[in-house]
Design an enzyme around this catalytic site. Structure first.
Site, PDB file in Angstrom:
ATOM      1  N   CYS A  66      -2.009   0.480   3.303  1.00 60.61           N
ATOM      2  CA  CYS A  66      -0.913   0.472   2.331  1.00 60.61           C
ATOM      3  C   CYS A  66      -1.514   0.162   0.968  1.00 60.61           C
ATOM      4  O   CYS A  66      -2.709   0.312   0.773  1.00 60.61           O
ATOM      5  CB  CYS A  66       0.218  -0.493   2.722  1.00 60.61           C
ATOM      6  SG  CYS A  66      -0.211  -2.223   2.576  1.00 60.61           S
ATOM      7  N   ARG A  67      -0.702  -0.294   0.039  1.00 58.76           N
ATOM      8  CA  ARG A  67      -1.222  -0.527  -1.306  1.00 58.76           C
ATOM      9  C   ARG A  67      -2.124  -1.755  -1.359  1.00 58.76           C
ATOM     10  O   ARG A  67      -3.213  -1.722  -1.917  1.00 58.76           O
ATOM     11  CB  ARG A  67      -0.055  -0.680  -2.291  1.00 58.76           C
ATOM     12  CG  ARG A  67      -0.475  -0.660  -3.751  1.00 58.76           C
ATOM     13  CD  ARG A  67       0.727  -0.822  -4.655  1.00 58.76           C
ATOM     14  NE  ARG A  67       1.329  -2.137  -4.490  1.00 58.76           N
ATOM     15  CZ  ARG A  67       0.966  -3.223  -5.190  1.00 58.76           C
ATOM     16  NH1 ARG A  67       0.035  -3.135  -6.100  1.00 58.76           N
ATOM     17  NH2 ARG A  67       1.553  -4.381  -4.979  1.00 58.76           N
TER      18      ARG A  67
END
Length: 101
Positions: A66-67
């Site tokens: 994810c980020r």
């Protein structure tokens, strides 16, 4: 709770450069992945993971992205509880310096 296995962005990049066949899953939202995903990653948003369990195979290991690695960590705990082999890419895409598509 059992610890989650992790992989650093650098380790992942080395494995990909070495031609290893890895199961990568990006759990970010649509507008985030539009800015670039690791080549070969499959996009399944975090909220869509529960309805996509049939995509996962208990014999394979999946690397979640994810980020920042917070959401992917949550997904890892959830799937590990269900008996899947998972690994979280620590630092997320904010720390990825490799190619994106």
């Amino acid at each position: 709770m059992e610890e989650i296995q992790t992989i650093t962005p650098e380790e992942l990049q080395k494995k990909l450069e070495a031609g290893e066949k890895l199961e990568l899953v990006d759990v970010r939202e649509d507008e985030e992945v539009a800015a670039g995903m690791i080549p070969g990653a499959k996009h399944i948003r975090m909220g869509d993971i529960p309805v996509n369990l049939d995509y996962f195979d208990k014999d394979k290991e999946y690397i979640f992205i994810c980020r920042s690695s917070a959401r992917s960590g949550n997904v890892c705990y959830y799937l590990q509880d269900q008996g899947y082999k998972v690994r979280n890419m620590v630092g997320g895409m904010m720390n990825w310096t490799g190619d994106t598509k």
